[in-house]
Design an enzyme around this catalytic site. Structure first.
Site, PDB file in Angstrom:
ATOM      1  N   SER A   1      -0.524 -10.107 -16.725  1.00  0.00           N
ATOM      2  CA  SER A   1      -1.303  -8.993 -16.860  1.00  0.00           C
ATOM      3  C   SER A   1      -2.015  -9.325 -18.137  1.00  0.00           C
ATOM      4  O   SER A   1      -2.980 -10.110 -18.140  1.00  0.00           O
ATOM      5  CB  SER A   1      -0.521  -7.800 -16.831  1.00  0.00           C
TER       6      SER A   1
ATOM      7  N   ASP B   1      -1.554  -5.702  -5.294  1.00  0.00           N
ATOM      8  CA  ASP B   1      -1.520  -5.296  -6.924  1.00  0.00           C
ATOM      9  C   ASP B   1      -2.136  -4.046  -6.864  1.00  0.00           C
ATOM     10  O   ASP B   1      -3.520  -4.097  -6.617  1.00  0.00           O
ATOM     11  CB  ASP B   1      -1.955  -6.365  -7.648  1.00  0.00           C
TER      12      ASP B   1
ATOM     13  N   HIS C   1       2.267  -5.744  -8.686  1.00  0.00           N
ATOM     14  CA  HIS C   1       1.452  -6.152  -9.889  1.00  0.00           C
ATOM     15  C   HIS C   1       2.633  -7.092 -10.614  1.00  0.00           C
ATOM     16  O   HIS C   1       2.338  -8.104 -11.182  1.00  0.00           O
ATOM     17  CB  HIS C   1       1.077  -5.054 -10.551  1.00  0.00           C
TER      18      HIS C   1
END
Length: 247
Positions: free
Chosen positions: A102, A198, A228
């Site tokens: 991320s 996601d 995610h």
């Protein structure tokens, strides 16, 4: 073989928590996500892989994350980039393979751009480059902008826990580190794992990063039913396979 732990002393008296497996290189370095920490499922799975295979591995918590000290409202992309570079300088010998999840995908790219000689390859999981400008800013509601204008901070609701502070300083600082508006001169091998379901980082955003990176040794894997976190057993298996391929 075991995992050791400690703290890096940083300017201002802050301390960065780290854990390390001494082993064969190149060292694999975990860079976590926004408000995540080094005790998460993927980071722990990589530690277990390193212990089982004898591979060098380092994981750490950014300023104001996890076991590290600091006020989260004072955090910026600049500071977290500096944390990653400090870890490379002080805890890693030779080139490293950066594993960025991320926000950690963005920090990994910024680290590779700042110290290309120290980065052998990158494995990025749901990478969120430029997320402050391209993903977060468009979703701030009118009342959020009012709070930012009046107080310099807005408390954003979260799917994963309590609301957390988004500061005007974070947004302004993040804009200075944008990388998606031109070619990204990273030549090292890159592997990207991205979930098609996601809710935080749309797969097209991660694909935009893949298309912007200069490296021709780049593989983009779309996991159509992936979320995610990509922390299911099958996702962890894909992550470890990608790490083994480039490490």
């Amino acid at each position: 073989m075991s995992e050791t732990s400690g703290f890096l002393e940083r300017p201002g008296g802050e301390r960065l928590a780290w854990r390390r497996v001494a082993g064969n290189g190149p060292a694999v370095v975990w860079l976590g996500g926004f408000r995540s920490d080094m005790a998460g499922t993927k980071a722990q799975a990589l530690a277990e892989w390193a212990l089982a295979t004898g591979h060098a591995y380092v994981r750490f918590d950014y300023f104001a994350h996890g076991e590290s000290s600091g006020d989260f409202a004072q955090g910026t992309i600049t500071r977290w980039r500096e944390d990653a570079l400090a870890v490379l300088d002080e805890l890693v010998d030779g080139p490293a393979v950066l594993i960025g999840s991320s926000m950690g995908g963005w920090i990994s790219c910024l680290t590779a751009l700042a110290a290309p000689e120290r980065v052998k390859a990158l494995v990025l999981v749901a990478p969120a480059p430029d997320f402050t400008a391209k993903l977060m800013t468009p979703e701030i509601p009118a009342e959020g902008w009012a709070d930012l204008e009046a107080n310099g901070v807005w408390y954003r609701p979260s799917l994963y826990g309590d609301p957390y502070p988004i500061t005007r300083n974070l947004l302004e600082d993040g804009a200075r580190w944008s990388i998606l508006d031109s070619e990204i001169p990273i030549a090292a091998p890159v592997r990207i794992l991205q979930g098609g379901e996601d809710p935080d980082v749309p797969w097209r955003h991660a694909l935009e990063l893949a298309q912007a990176i200069k490296s021709q040794d780049l593989v983009f894997t779309l996991i159509k039913d992936g979320d995610h976190r990509l922390s299911r057993p099958q996702d962890i298996a894909r992550l470890i396979a990608a790490v083994e391929e480039v490490a």
